[in-house]
Design a protein around this motif. Structure first.
Motif, PDB file in Angstrom:
ATOM      1  N   LEU A  76       0.837  -1.200   0.000  1.00 34.73           N
ATOM      2  CA  LEU A  76       0.000   0.000   0.000  1.00 34.73           C
ATOM      3  C   LEU A  76       0.873   1.252   0.000  1.00 34.73           C
ATOM      4  O   LEU A  76       0.642   2.197  -0.765  1.00 34.73           O
ATOM      5  N   LEU A  77       1.903   1.269   0.870  1.00 36.29           N
ATOM      6  CA  LEU A  77       2.803   2.418   0.913  1.00 36.29           C
ATOM      7  C   LEU A  77       3.571   2.560  -0.394  1.00 36.29           C
ATOM      8  O   LEU A  77       3.794   3.677  -0.874  1.00 36.29           O
ATOM      9  N   PHE A  78       3.992   1.436  -0.960  1.00 29.65           N
ATOM     10  CA  PHE A  78       4.719   1.503  -2.226  1.00 29.65           C
ATOM     11  C   PHE A  78       3.823   2.061  -3.326  1.00 29.65           C
ATOM     12  O   PHE A  78       4.262   2.847  -4.173  1.00 29.65           O
ATOM     13  N   GLY A  79       2.551   1.650  -3.312  1.00 27.57           N
ATOM     14  CA  GLY A  79       1.615   2.219  -4.280  1.00 27.57           C
ATOM     15  C   GLY A  79       1.438   3.716  -4.095  1.00 27.57           C
ATOM     16  O   GLY A  79       1.365   4.474  -5.070  1.00 27.57           O
ATOM     17  N   SER A  80       1.419   4.163  -2.827  1.00 30.92           N
ATOM     18  CA  SER A  80       1.234   5.593  -2.584  1.00 30.92           C
ATOM     19  C   SER A  80       2.431   6.399  -3.068  1.00 30.92           C
ATOM     20  O   SER A  80       2.270   7.474  -3.646  1.00 30.92           O
ATOM     21  N   VAL A  81       3.657   5.883  -2.833  1.00 30.90           N
ATOM     22  CA  VAL A  81       4.825   6.652  -3.283  1.00 30.90           C
ATOM     23  C   VAL A  81       4.981   6.568  -4.793  1.00 30.90           C
ATOM     24  O   VAL A  81       5.527   7.493  -5.415  1.00 30.90           O
ATOM     25  N   ALA A  82       4.482   5.476  -5.402  1.00 37.66           N
ATOM     26  CA  ALA A  82       4.486   5.422  -6.863  1.00 37.66           C
ATOM     27  C   ALA A  82       3.568   6.504  -7.434  1.00 37.66           C
ATOM     28  O   ALA A  82       3.891   7.155  -8.440  1.00 37.66           O
ATOM     29  N   LEU A  83       2.421   6.701  -6.789  1.00 36.38           N
ATOM     30  CA  LEU A  83       1.531   7.788  -7.196  1.00 36.38           C
ATOM     31  C   LEU A  83       2.207   9.142  -7.006  1.00 36.38           C
ATOM     32  O   LEU A  83       2.084  10.041  -7.852  1.00 36.38           O
ATOM     33  N   ALA A 103      -5.414   8.313   2.458  1.00 37.73           N
ATOM     34  CA  ALA A 103      -4.786   8.782   3.692  1.00 37.73           C
ATOM     35  C   ALA A 103      -5.835   9.142   4.742  1.00 37.73           C
ATOM     36  O   ALA A 103      -5.683   8.815   5.929  1.00 37.73           O
ATOM     37  N   ALA A 104      -6.905   9.803   4.316  1.00 38.08           N
ATOM     38  CA  ALA A 104      -7.963  10.176   5.259  1.00 38.08           C
ATOM     39  C   ALA A 104      -8.625   8.935   5.851  1.00 38.08           C
ATOM     40  O   ALA A 104      -8.919   8.888   7.058  1.00 38.08           O
ATOM     41  N   VAL A 118       0.818   3.460   8.643  1.00 40.39           N
ATOM     42  CA  VAL A 118       0.125   3.781   7.393  1.00 40.39           C
ATOM     43  C   VAL A 118      -0.443   5.194   7.430  1.00 40.39           C
ATOM     44  O   VAL A 118      -0.310   5.960   6.468  1.00 40.39           O
ATOM     45  N   SER A 119      -1.065   5.567   8.536  1.00 38.28           N
ATOM     46  CA  SER A 119      -1.732   6.869   8.578  1.00 38.28           C
ATOM     47  C   SER A 119      -0.728   8.014   8.495  1.00 38.28           C
ATOM     48  O   SER A 119      -0.932   8.969   7.738  1.00 38.28           O
ATOM     49  N   TRP A 120       0.370   7.923   9.247  1.00 35.75           N
ATOM     50  CA  TRP A 120       1.339   9.013   9.228  1.00 35.75           C
ATOM     51  C   TRP A 120       2.094   9.081   7.898  1.00 35.75           C
ATOM     52  O   TRP A 120       2.236  10.160   7.313  1.00 35.75           O
TER      53      TRP A 120
END
Length: 814
Positions: free
Chosen positions: A270-277, A432-433, A687-689
């Motif tokens: 999930l984090l990797f997907g977020s940083v890819a975005l 994130a929310a 995940v949230s932070w």
């Protein structure tokens, strides 16, 4: 080569001429590349290359899977281990037994984690020692007492011996016995998180069960191993039933990393997907900037084409500039990656990843970073390079002409990029929310007890001491009384296995006079009567046992409300009796009072509290006097007037005053730290932070990209706006034109982002079970409003500048 150097020098000069553009582009890329590199470092270390051992892909745990899907380990005797090693599907196997040991010879005994291992374990692992050697067959011959030798874990060697390279051959005193140090394990050899490794005495004792670890032979699949070993495990079960669960279970061969992938894999992806975005948004930013800059350089490239520059040379020049930007972004991103990586590692749930994993920026990660830089450089530089490599030379002859509108194709590209940025940013904001909302629910969950100013001090009982029930009961009483007298302690309680929010051991029970079912299970807690006031858990009905009943280990139980409602719906729980099959003595490891071996009388009902983690509903729970059943370990819960952690040494000294060889656990925490260490809490916090931070960066990048496009549009339409103002247009009309030019892009991006958030809500929920749903209408409305406000602010400054143009200057603008 010379032309390449010329391109590099020219590109460098061009970037220096426009430092604002260059700095914005580099920072946009650095944020994306830095975050992506940091998260990929964690993914690589934990999910791809976590273990230094020989053939770790063939190493496995042996687990038993019950009909309800629960997995648990089992023990084998030493004789069964020797049979297991001869299995045709196994290359080898070893067994271990962990125990808390004491380093004696100082003012207070030091608690350390010891691992007793069979002498083939170090050869099995295949990791050379950092100093000296590992254990070898001559250190432990079957049927004989092992040699007094020890291998130190790398971290313990550094902590206790200050990294002394001459430690091999020295002695260390454990439990008043001298051991010779024969080696120091490698830094990544952390099996069992032990401090020391000692040879295991292999005997025919049927009471001792050891945890087996196996390695499959090359070419043997896990399914084949399960089929071959299932009959053997069933045979072991018949020979030593106390080491196995009572319910029928099927053998499951599980890889070393399977549990950690279940625990943390989804979160990391999930984090990797977020940083890819985030990286895509950064690349979009640079594309926008390059396209805007390329339009301003059309005349330059038309001139260069007119004097003979080939299309290939023009493309190469522009790609050189974009790749130079990407490498500058990668360099700065690498610096950021170290900082971001430190934050991620500090917030990883403690026991959700293998501690053998070496999480750092290594060669594979550097290759990944460089690859990302090159690919992004080519991708975001290709479009303007392709367009500008075919300039209209006639534009050179039209240098005095004035353009009142920007190119239609340029506008479309800009609008598409902005819409894509906004859609991805909104998706990140929604995710994130949802993660933050889910974490806040966990963090503010009603516990049912008061953890403030309470700490748990673990006390491991030494092997071979306090062997009878009477000796151990008297010893536990003295430990409790000593802790109670420490200045600053308001109340102390024995809590052998009852530290919430995950407490008790799950066991079967039967209600006397009623038929039993397989679903009759409870969390059994061994506590003293002071446990309830220490945690401020209110009594709802009946009573708690008194001092005399506790002293003699009376068969008395207090249950929680959940158990009372589920199994005694008529409200008549008090007075019923239960049978607990697991309350059987297994001296010296489990001592049961004479009364505790019979039925247990329910005398009270306590209020519910969390007892099965933070995200699961409260389970049926029972509390009995700790004297009814005592093991080789207990805990003292201490409530203090303020933070209890400063009292750790005083409590340890009080415990040591009862028995000068008795240590306390070295890792003492207060209950609030126990809560924050729960997997769902730690994962939710991580995940949230991080997801929230990455979403905030994405929002900032999207705002910069939108501002760049609007500023570019205003610059291109300066003549047009000047003419409109000269003809009497009001400032509000001009401002409206600027905002309307971006309305389609922003609105389309927000709509696409909402659709993506709804479509991917199941993915977010699957990968982060603590998060709320990103389909929540209020949540989506909130992030949509936030995105719209930021977009409006990004458009406001260029719009204000457009409305304040001097008509004369604007008409003359070229």
């Amino acid at each position: 080569m010379r032309t390449v150097l010329q391109d590099l020098r020219y590109s460098f000069r061009q970037l220096l001429k426009t430092p604002g553009f260059a700095l914005t582009a580099v920072i946009s890329l650095a944020l994306g590349i830095g975050a992506t590199t940091a998260v990929f470092s964690v993914v690589y270390a934990i999910l791809m290359d976590p273990y230094p051992y020989a053939a770790p892909d063939r190493m496995a745990h042996m687990l038993l899977t019950a009909s309800n899907g629960d997995r648990r380990g089992f023990g084998v005797t030493a004789a069964q281990w020797q049979i297991l090693r001869k299995s045709p599907v196994l290359e080898d196997a070893f067994i271990t037994d962990d125990w808390n040991l004491t380093v004696t010879g100082s003012d207070l005994p030091e608690d350390i984690d010891g691992q007793y291992v069979t002498s083939n374990m170090f050869a099995f692992m295949g990791v050379p020692a950092a100093l000296g050697r590992g254990l070898q067959p001559s250190d432990a011959i079957d049927g004989q007492d092992p040699q007094p030798v020890v291998v130190l874990a790398h971290a313990f060697w550094q902590r206790h011996f200050n990294g002394d390279t001459g430690v091999v051959g020295k002695t260390i005193q454990l439990m008043r016995k001298n051991y010779t140090v024969v080696g120091v394990a490698a830094s990544r050899f952390t099996w069992g998180d032990a401090d020391v490794y000692l040879p295991l005495k292999v005997t025919g004792d049927q009471l001792r069960g050891y945890e087996p670890e196996i390695r499959l032979k090359p070419g043997v699949t896990r399914a084949q191993a399960e089929a071959a070993l299932q009959p053997l495990v069933e045979q072991f079960h018949k020979e030593a039933p106390n080491h196995f669960p009572k319910e029928p279970a099927k053998l499951r061969i599980e890889g070393l990393n399977d549990m950690f992938i279940r625990e943390l894999g989804g979160t990391l992806y999930l984090l990797f997907g977020s940083v890819a975005l985030l990286l895509m948004i950064g690349c979009g930013n640079v594309s926008i900037l390059l396209l805007a800059r390329a339009t301003a350089r059309e005349r330059e490239f038309a001139v260069r084409s007119a004097i003979g520059a080939s299309r290939r040379r023009l493309i190469r020049q522009l790609l050189t500039e974009s790749i130079l930007l990407s490498f500058a972004g990668a360099g700065l991103g690498l610096v950021l990656a170290y900082r971001i990586l430190a934050v991620i590692v500090a917030n990883l749930p403690q026991f959700s990843f293998p501690h053998e994993a070496s999480i750092h920026i290594n060669v594979p990660v550097l290759v990944f970073c460089v690859t990302v830089a090159v690919v992004t450089g080519v991708l975001f530089g290709l479009s303007p390079a392709w367009r500008l490599s075919r300039p209209e030379v006639s534009q050179v002859m039209q240098s005095a002409s004035r353009k009142t509108t920007a190119g239609v194709s340029g506008r479309k590209v800009h609008r598409t990029l902005i819409a894509g940025q906004i859609a991805l940013t909104l998706l990140m904001l929604a995710g994130a929310a949802a993660a933050i909302e889910g974490f806040l629910k966990v963090a503010h969950m009603k516990l049912g007890y008061d953890p403030q100013n309470v700490m748990s001090v673990g006390i491991p009982i030494h092997d071979g001491t306090y062997k009878t029930w009477e000796e151990r009961e008297a010893y536990f009483v003295r430990l409790h009384d000593a802790a109670q007298t420490v200045p600053g302690v308001t109340v102390a309680a024995i809590s052998s296995n009852a530290t919430p929010p995950s407490n008790g051991f799950r066991t079967d029970f039967e209600i006397v006079g009623k038929p039993s079912t397989s679903e009759q299970k409870l969390h059994l807690n061994l506590v003293s009567r002071e446990y309830f006031p220490t945690l401020r858990i209110p009594l709802q009905q009946g009573r708690v046992w008194d001092a005399d009943e506790e002293h003699r280990g009376a068969a008395i139980m207090v249950i929680n409300q959940t158990m009372a409602k589920r199994f005694f719906p008529n409200g008549d729980a008090i007075g019923h009796m239960l049978k607990i099959p697991d309350a059987k003595p297994q001296p010296p490891y489990r001592l049961v009072s004479p009364a505790g071996q019979g039925p247990v009388l329910i005398v009270g009902v306590m209020a519910d509290k969390l007892d099965d983690g933070l995200s699961k509903p409260v389970a049926p729970e029972g509390f009995v006097p700790y004297t009814m059943m005592m093991g080789m370990y207990t805990q003292i819960l201490v409530r203090a007037e303020a933070s209890p952690l400063p009292l750790v040494r005083a409590v340890s000294a009080a415990v040591n005053s009862v028995d000068h060889d008795q240590q306390t656990n070295h890792n003492v925490k207060d209950l609030e730290h126990w809560i924050s260490g729960e997997p769902e809490y730690a994962r939710g916090q991580l995940v949230s932070w991080l997801f929230g931070g990455f979403a905030a960066l994405a929002l900032a990048l999207a705002a910069v990209g939108l501002y760049s496009v609007v500023s570019y549009t205003v610059a291109q339409r300066t003549n047009e706006f000047g003419i409109r103002i000269a003809l009497g247009a009001q400032r509000g009309h001009v401002t409206g034109l600027v905002f309307r030019s971006m309305l389609l892009s922003v609105g389309g991006g927000i709509a696409a982002g909402v659709v993506l958030s709804i479509a991917l809500s199941k993915v977010l929920a699957h990968w982060s079970s603590e998060s709320a749903s990103s389909r929540d209408p209020l949540l989506l409305a909130g992030v949509t409003c936030a995105m719209a406000v930021v977009a409006s602010l990004a458009c406001a400054l260029p719009a204000r500048r457009a409305s304040g143009l001097d008509p004369v200057e604007a008409i003359r603008y070229e």
